[in-house]
Design a protein around this motif. Sequence first.
Motif, PDB file in Angstrom:
ATOM      1  N   ALA A 108       1.019   8.667  -3.654  1.00 12.66           N
ATOM      2  CA  ALA A 108       2.033   7.752  -3.801  1.00 12.66           C
ATOM      3  C   ALA A 108       3.311   9.038  -2.874  1.00 12.66           C
ATOM      4  O   ALA A 108       4.019   7.716  -2.133  1.00 12.66           O
ATOM      5  N   ASP A 109       2.679  10.191  -3.352  1.00 17.43           N
ATOM      6  CA  ASP A 109       3.650  10.514  -1.978  1.00 17.43           C
ATOM      7  C   ASP A 109       3.416  10.663  -0.256  1.00 17.43           C
ATOM      8  O   ASP A 109       3.865  11.154   0.643  1.00 17.43           O
ATOM      9  N   PHE A 110       2.098  10.270  -0.485  1.00 14.62           N
ATOM     10  CA  PHE A 110       1.313  11.162   1.488  1.00 14.62           C
ATOM     11  C   PHE A 110       0.578   9.659   1.495  1.00 14.62           C
ATOM     12  O   PHE A 110      -0.175  10.177   2.801  1.00 14.62           O
ATOM     13  N   GLY A 111       0.235   8.975   1.018  1.00 15.26           N
ATOM     14  CA  GLY A 111      -0.649   7.306   0.516  1.00 15.26           C
ATOM     15  C   GLY A 111      -1.732   7.754   0.505  1.00 15.26           C
ATOM     16  O   GLY A 111      -2.227   8.745   0.201  1.00 15.26           O
ATOM     17  N   ASP A 112      -1.501   6.589  -0.101  1.00 16.15           N
ATOM     18  CA  ASP A 112      -3.062   5.805  -0.714  1.00 16.15           C
ATOM     19  C   ASP A 112      -4.185   5.882  -0.167  1.00 16.15           C
ATOM     20  O   ASP A 112      -4.986   5.250   0.424  1.00 16.15           O
ATOM     21  N   ARG A 113      -5.287   6.533   0.538  1.00 17.33           N
ATOM     22  CA  ARG A 113      -6.451   6.973   1.393  1.00 17.33           C
ATOM     23  C   ARG A 113      -6.851   6.034   0.701  1.00 17.33           C
ATOM     24  O   ARG A 113      -7.468   4.805   1.160  1.00 17.33           O
ATOM     25  N   ALA A 114      -7.467   5.998  -1.045  1.00 18.37           N
ATOM     26  CA  ALA A 114      -8.437   4.493  -0.692  1.00 18.37           C
ATOM     27  C   ALA A 114      -7.927   3.457  -0.321  1.00 18.37           C
ATOM     28  O   ALA A 114      -8.686   3.106  -0.551  1.00 18.37           O
ATOM     29  N   LEU A 115      -7.025   3.225  -0.996  1.00 16.52           N
ATOM     30  CA  LEU A 115      -6.339   1.843  -0.588  1.00 16.52           C
ATOM     31  C   LEU A 115      -7.167   1.654   1.443  1.00 16.52           C
ATOM     32  O   LEU A 115      -6.942   0.488   2.010  1.00 16.52           O
ATOM     33  N   ILE A 116      -6.102   2.571   1.920  1.00 14.44           N
ATOM     34  CA  ILE A 116      -6.949   2.607   3.283  1.00 14.44           C
ATOM     35  C   ILE A 116      -8.425   2.921   3.883  1.00 14.44           C
ATOM     36  O   ILE A 116      -8.729   1.438   4.847  1.00 14.44           O
ATOM     37  N   VAL A 117      -9.093   3.133   3.168  1.00 12.14           N
ATOM     38  CA  VAL A 117     -10.707   2.963   3.261  1.00 12.14           C
ATOM     39  C   VAL A 117     -10.886   1.440   2.532  1.00 12.14           C
ATOM     40  O   VAL A 117     -11.345   0.938   3.451  1.00 12.14           O
ATOM     41  N   ASP A 118     -10.277   1.169   1.849  1.00 11.65           N
ATOM     42  CA  ASP A 118     -10.545  -0.792   0.970  1.00 11.65           C
ATOM     43  C   ASP A 118      -9.959  -0.921   2.123  1.00 11.65           C
ATOM     44  O   ASP A 118     -10.845  -2.059   2.728  1.00 11.65           O
ATOM     45  N   LEU A 119      -8.762  -1.499   2.372  1.00 11.71           N
ATOM     46  CA  LEU A 119      -8.561  -2.139   4.314  1.00 11.71           C
ATOM     47  C   LEU A 119      -9.359  -2.427   5.009  1.00 11.71           C
ATOM     48  O   LEU A 119      -9.702  -3.288   5.216  1.00 11.71           O
ATOM     49  N   LEU A 120      -9.478  -1.189   5.215  1.00 13.49           N
ATOM     50  CA  LEU A 120     -10.497  -1.176   6.710  1.00 13.49           C
ATOM     51  C   LEU A 120     -12.244  -1.615   6.572  1.00 13.49           C
ATOM     52  O   LEU A 120     -12.589  -2.382   7.074  1.00 13.49           O
ATOM     53  N   ALA A 121     -12.760  -1.164   4.841  1.00 14.46           N
ATOM     54  CA  ALA A 121     -13.777  -1.823   4.544  1.00 14.46           C
ATOM     55  C   ALA A 121     -13.915  -3.609   4.690  1.00 14.46           C
ATOM     56  O   ALA A 121     -14.927  -3.840   4.872  1.00 14.46           O
ATOM     57  N   GLU A 122     -12.447  -3.988   4.264  1.00 10.47           N
ATOM     58  CA  GLU A 122     -12.167  -5.295   3.967  1.00 10.47           C
ATOM     59  C   GLU A 122     -12.490  -6.313   5.526  1.00 10.47           C
ATOM     60  O   GLU A 122     -12.704  -6.846   5.589  1.00 10.47           O
ATOM     61  N   ALA A 123     -12.360  -5.042   6.317  1.00 10.67           N
ATOM     62  CA  ALA A 123     -12.088  -5.585   7.727  1.00 10.67           C
ATOM     63  C   ALA A 123     -13.630  -5.448   8.245  1.00 10.67           C
ATOM     64  O   ALA A 123     -13.698  -5.785   9.895  1.00 10.67           O
TER      65      ALA A 123
END
Length: 341
Positions: free
Chosen positions: A47-62
């Motif tokens: 919440a405070d520093f960015g959701d790294r798991a979301l970042i990894v998942d979105l890039l994997a989707e791409a």
Amino acid sequence: METLPQDVFNQVALELDAADLCALALVSRSLGKMARCDQLWIERIAADFGDRALIVDLLAEAGVDIAEQIETSTELAPWRLAPSTQHGNDGDSIDRAFTHTGHGLRCYRERLARVFPASEDERVNRVKHFEAEIDQVKLMLRDGPQAGGDVFVEAACRLVLVQEWFPVSAECYYLWALICFMHNALKPALVFLSIGHDINREFVPIHELKAEVQSMADGVFGVSGQAPLLDASCTAPSPQLAKALAIIFQRFDRDRDGVLNASELGAVVRVTNGQPAPAAMVTQIISAFGGQIQARNGRSVMGWDISSLQGFYVAQTMQDPQETRQDLAKFGFDPHTLRNI
């Protein structure tokens, strides 16, 4: 709050900032333990520093998989629970699905120390270093989709390192979105752009790229009741388009051998272009999306099968969705619903 289940407590506690959460932990022993929940502080990091798991998942989707590099990196602060704390080991009644080892809080403190350096000189040096990293990523992406998979992975990982120290860098999210857009991953790109916009609403490149991606997404997925042309990944036709292309294929496969030969494909091109197709042009598009294909009668025929036709329209749609809808209208389909008229 002391009587709340841990999962409900976590939802409420996430509405507090870190300082208030620490103050709450001092109210009583039971609240102190609940506030030390490892999972709570890991969510607080996101919440405070960015959701790294979301970042990894979105890039994997791409199609840009950086999971292994991120998991094994020694340059990143811990951001997930250690395997030994994945499952609860407490013996009390708070909630055995959660752990209270202090690991999550230690992870938060380490990340906080990185984001807020001890001195102004250290901060200035970091800014210079990571500005240079951003410039390097831009150079790596200069060749666009032709840059290559390894280049995209390295560029995405470099941005994670920048975001580690500068979580409010809207430019990181812009560049991740650009990587996704280069891979025709429109939905992940829009998520990155939305996060970046929330961080800095004045960052002009996000506005420009979002307008371009949104326009493409509207054409591909449809607006105001239009049927989508492609699936969510933009790598295959939607069910509606696949059905329309199957009808078109059958209509022009006059000898019913499962292949559109040069003559049959020329007839397809004549409908879309409004004039006869030169033989050289037909040969070129056969080579681009088809080739030697075994027909139903066992013969090898130079032409397109149904997957070739689908591949062509996926590629065309990602260049110009409206041209695909116009082509379908010429074949007798409603360009909005993609239904045969």
